[in-house]
Design an enzyme around this catalytic site. Structure first.
Site: not given
Length: 300
Positions: A149, A173, A246, A249, A272, A281
């Site tokens: 990110r 995150k 992004h 990414r 994730h 994806y």
């Protein structure tokens, strides 16, 4: 406790206890402040389900996106759930609050040929030795090569990168740390930047900083500067007017899956929490497969 004070306390709880990212907390605080304005900042006990539904309905009338409505509903449910746990309200008015499901749109993805052309263009530009060109090339190679990110890239310090092992330690995150790999092109670009670009940028700073990537004045580079860089160089290759970091990414994840990478391995690389987030994806790859089939198969 009045509404505004409760929102401030809740935001502190999200940061200190639940360890959510500052960006997420800012979004929740903004949503709840909007709720307070809509309800004229009443006492918490005065808020009921109908008031929350009216709030979301007015947001719908303003034209807010479904993703925004879903986030606002999530903020209200999280807030009143916390308030109930703290004994600030006798009943949680948000238990039956519903919102539209987030629309799932396929991300913007550049082709492998487009990425090769873009990065070769940046490599040639950096070969002249100009510090910002060396930095920009390293940034683009790192975003694409590691699939991280923009906040993770901007947070990188020199000691977080191991050029011998081609790995970077990033803080994702929820303050979750992970180690991600990158390839030889990113290693070479970072090495060139560290030896010939960063020392020049460091000399412009009033004080030394440990950041890997520096801005024009020698301080840690910010997300906006990275966004502007990616938007300028990537947009012509993907045919989109609005594109940001992004997209690199998304592109990295899609190319990993196209190359046969395991879905769970890609989940680990991207950081994730849920495999469901990564699965989008597979839809991108399936669409490409379908497009190829339609072009090539005589019975398509």
């Amino acid at each position: 406790m009045d509404f505004t004070a409760a929102v401030d306390a809740f935001a502190e709880h999200l940061l200190q206890v639940r360890r959510l990212s500052p960006a997420t907390v800012r979004a929740y605080r903004s949503d709840l402040r909007d709720l307070g304005v809509s309800l004229r900042a009443p006492e918490l006990t005065a808020v009921d389900l109908e008031a929350l539904r009216d709030w979301l309905w007015h947001a719908t009338q303003r034209g807010d996106a479904r993703s925004t409505l879903a986030r606002r509903a999530a903020a209200a449910r999280s807030f009143f759930g916390w308030a109930h746990e703290q004994g600030l309200v006798a009943h949680d008015p948000s238990l039956r609050l519903m919102a539209p499901k987030r629309g799932r749109t396929l991300p913007v993805v550049a082709s492998q040929d487009a990425m090769a052309a873009l990065l070769e263009q940046q490599r040639v530009a950096a070969s002249g030795g100009e510090p910002s060109a060396l930095r920009d090339h390293a940034i683009l190679e790192t975003l694409y090569g590691a699939g991280i990110r923009v906040s993770e890239l901007c947070g990188l310090d020199i000691d977080d990168v191991d050029l011998d092992r081609c790995t970077a330690r990033v803080l994702g995150k929820g303050s979750k740390e992970r180690v991600v790999p990158f390839g030889a092109p990113a290693r070479n670009a970072i090495g060139a930047y560290l030896s010939r670009g960063r020392p020049v940028l460091t000399a412009r700073a009033t004080k030394s900083v440990p950041a890997l990537f520096l801005g024009a004045r020698g301080g840690r580079i910010g997300p906006r500067a990275v966004y502007e860089l990616v938007a300028e160089v990537l947009a012509p290759y993907v045919g989109a007017e609005t594109v940001g970091p992004h997209a690199l990414r998304h592109t990295a994840a899609t190319h990993l899956l196209d190359g046969g990478a395991d879905l769970r391995a890609v989940q680990e690389i991207l950081g994730h929490a849920s495999l469901g987030t990564t699965q989008i994806y597979t839809h991108v790859s399936a669409e490409r497969l379908t497009a190829t089939y339609r072009l090539a198969h005589p019975r398509a």
